[in-house]
Design an enzyme around this catalytic site. Sequence first.
Site, short mmCIF file in Angstrom:
data_model
loop_
_atom_site.label_atom_id
_atom_site.label_comp_id
_atom_site.label_asym_id
_atom_site.label_seq_id
_atom_site.Cartn_x
_atom_site.Cartn_y
_atom_site.Cartn_z
N ASN A 9 45.00 -1.48 26.65
CA ASN A 9 44.49 -0.11 26.60
C ASN A 9 43.53 0.09 27.77
O ASN A 9 42.38 -0.34 27.71
CB ASN A 9 43.79 0.09 25.24
CG ASN A 9 43.27 1.50 25.06
OD1 ASN A 9 43.33 2.32 25.98
ND2 ASN A 9 42.75 1.79 23.88
N ARG A 87 48.87 1.61 25.79
CA ARG A 87 48.52 2.97 25.43
C ARG A 87 48.64 3.83 26.69
O ARG A 87 48.07 3.51 27.73
CB ARG A 87 47.09 3.01 24.94
CG ARG A 87 46.67 4.40 24.65
CD ARG A 87 45.20 4.49 24.45
NE ARG A 87 44.94 5.60 23.55
CZ ARG A 87 43.91 5.66 22.76
NH1 ARG A 87 43.07 4.68 22.71
NH2 ARG A 87 43.73 6.69 21.99
N HIS A 176 45.10 11.81 20.86
CA HIS A 176 44.76 10.97 19.70
C HIS A 176 45.93 10.88 18.72
O HIS A 176 45.74 10.63 17.53
CB HIS A 176 43.55 11.55 18.92
CG HIS A 176 42.23 11.36 19.60
ND1 HIS A 176 41.21 12.27 19.49
CD2 HIS A 176 41.76 10.38 20.40
CE1 HIS A 176 40.16 11.86 20.18
NE2 HIS A 176 40.47 10.71 20.76
N LEU A 205 36.90 11.35 14.89
CA LEU A 205 35.60 11.63 15.50
C LEU A 205 35.03 10.36 16.12
O LEU A 205 34.43 9.52 15.44
CB LEU A 205 34.62 12.15 14.43
CG LEU A 205 35.16 13.26 13.51
CD1 LEU A 205 34.15 13.58 12.41
CD2 LEU A 205 35.48 14.52 14.33
N ARG A 237 31.64 15.75 26.06
CA ARG A 237 32.54 16.87 26.42
C ARG A 237 32.19 18.09 25.58
O ARG A 237 31.89 17.97 24.40
CB ARG A 237 34.00 16.48 26.16
CG ARG A 237 34.61 15.62 27.22
CD ARG A 237 36.00 15.16 26.83
NE ARG A 237 36.03 13.76 26.53
CZ ARG A 237 37.04 13.13 25.93
NH1 ARG A 237 38.13 13.80 25.58
NH2 ARG A 237 36.99 11.84 25.70
N GLY A 326 34.64 6.31 15.08
CA GLY A 326 33.30 5.75 14.88
C GLY A 326 32.38 6.64 14.08
O GLY A 326 31.67 6.17 13.18
N ILE A 327 32.38 7.94 14.36
CA ILE A 327 31.52 8.88 13.62
C ILE A 327 32.12 9.18 12.25
O ILE A 327 31.44 9.11 11.22
CB ILE A 327 31.32 10.19 14.41
CG1 ILE A 327 30.65 9.90 15.76
CG2 ILE A 327 30.52 11.20 13.60
CD1 ILE A 327 30.57 11.10 16.70
N GLY A 328 33.41 9.48 12.23
CA GLY A 328 34.07 9.85 10.97
C GLY A 328 34.00 8.74 9.94
O GLY A 328 33.85 8.99 8.74
N GLU A 381 44.24 1.96 16.25
CA GLU A 381 45.27 2.38 17.20
C GLU A 381 46.00 1.17 17.79
O GLU A 381 47.19 1.22 18.04
CB GLU A 381 44.63 3.22 18.30
CG GLU A 381 44.18 4.58 17.79
CD GLU A 381 43.10 5.22 18.63
OE1 GLU A 381 41.97 4.68 18.66
OE2 GLU A 381 43.38 6.24 19.27
P1 ADP Z 1 35.65 5.69 21.15
O1 ADP Z 1 36.15 7.11 21.10
O2 ADP Z 1 35.00 5.32 22.46
O3 ADP Z 1 36.63 4.66 20.63
P2 ADP Z 1 34.25 5.20 18.64
O4 ADP Z 1 35.39 5.61 17.78
O5 ADP Z 1 33.83 3.78 18.63
O6 ADP Z 1 34.41 5.69 20.14
O7 ADP Z 1 32.99 6.12 18.19
C1 ADP Z 1 31.78 6.06 18.85
C2 ADP Z 1 30.80 6.99 18.12
O8 ADP Z 1 30.65 6.54 16.76
C3 ADP Z 1 29.41 6.98 18.73
O9 ADP Z 1 28.90 8.30 18.79
C4 ADP Z 1 28.62 6.16 17.73
O10 ADP Z 1 27.26 6.49 17.70
C5 ADP Z 1 29.29 6.59 16.45
N1 ADP Z 1 28.91 5.69 15.35
C6 ADP Z 1 29.22 4.40 15.19
N2 ADP Z 1 28.60 3.89 14.08
C7 ADP Z 1 27.87 4.92 13.56
C8 ADP Z 1 27.00 5.06 12.41
N3 ADP Z 1 26.77 4.05 11.60
N4 ADP Z 1 26.45 6.28 12.20
C9 ADP Z 1 26.68 7.32 13.02
N5 ADP Z 1 27.48 7.24 14.10
C10 ADP Z 1 28.07 6.07 14.37
#
Ligand code: ADP
Length: 403
Positions: A9, A87, A176, A205, A237, A326-328, A381
């Site tokens: 990737n 990817r 995505h 997210l 973004r 990561g956020i979701g 992924e």
């Molecule tokens: P990418 O799109 O680069 O693969 P990720 O899916 O790893 O990114 O997501 C990164 C985001 O997830 C960042 O904003 C990070 O702060 C957020 N994140 C990871 N763990 C937590 C948490 N415990 N609480 C809030 N946000 C988080």
Amino acid sequence: MDNTILVVNCGSSTLKLALFDGNSLKCTATGLGERLNHDDAVAWIDGIEGDIRLPAGATHRQALEAMTRALSDSGLLAGTPTAIGHRVVHGGENFREAVLIDNEVRQAINECASLAPLHNPVNLSGIDSTLSLYPNVPNVAVFDTAYHQTLPPKAYLYAVPHSYYRDWGVRRYGFHGISHSFMLTEAARRLGKTPATTSIISAHLGNGCSITAIRDGLSADTSMGLTPLEGLVMGSRSGDIDPGLFDYLKSKGVAQDQLHHVLNHESGLLGLSGQTNDMRKLCDLAEHGHEPSLIAIEVFCFRLARYIGAMMASLRHLDALVFTGGIGENSARVREQTLDNLQLLGFDIDDQLNRCSGEYSDGHIESAESKFPVLVIPTNEERVIAREAARLAIASNGSETPG
Ligand code: ADP
């Protein structure tokens, strides 16, 4: 003989590698190269002590060579991989599914580079590197856009002169797709349904964010567009803006290339908070009363809530709303604050389930009163890419598909 799938990737300055057992699709190793093409390029592999030595300014190709050599030397990769999955960000309208890479496919990926100048060239450099490192191994391209090729014209056309679409391919492609299609499969499994009869809203997210309405297994609407800039608020973004902003900022002396940079790299959570694109840090700042961080989170959640509402327009029923990325997956605060905006639609989550979602294997966080199930599902992924590479490599040998 070992049956190992290598997943590659390539991002604009990163390289993620993963090895999977081709039979069980279990991940056996992961590695990451960062700050590639910069003086301080670094790489490491989980399970191997210390950094992998890279030359200063290492390219994707140099990082790939060094990392695969380290995988072989450490015994994590025995012999050559059975298949390699890449990817690829943009497949335009050419690719509705993953494909074995040959000259024609390579050429088509190259032609899509004008639609994804930051991504496709670097994806191609990964492909060219593995083709020369492992000349007899099948290489498979798995596209971020492919899953969205079922979007109906009402969802993919912009209301601009039709000739822009006809002559230049101006349309919403969506991204995505690998993650959203994985959400469909996982949600269907958890709900005891078949993917083809399952309808979900999938919110991915991460640093990039997008949301997709999946109707009876097919992508029916999505928030990202011609490029991955449209839609939700993201790490750096902007997502949706008024196109009138271009002229207005031009009149203020902001040049076109500067605007491109600002909207992609200095906007979103970073732009709003003036601090960081990292949601975890923003939540900490907000808890300490940092007003711009509070507002950044509020804008993020409100935009997301608006889009969840908008995605309803493509569905006849909803089996689940799914959070991932990561956020979701990790931010109970974002999930709660988002759904707070949507009480009228009947979403309701259980506080405790929401705060401990990771500990519950089925991922359900809705309350008993909620009109719809709400799920938290970790995305994977790389596993989808490995599965597609294994499937196509085996199909090209005329044998059976793995489970
Ligand atoms: P990418 O799109 O680069 O693969 P990720 O899916 O790893 O990114 O997501 C990164 C985001 O997830 C960042 O904003 C990070 O702060 C957020 N994140 C990871 N763990 C937590 C948490 N415990 N609480 C809030 N946000 C988080």
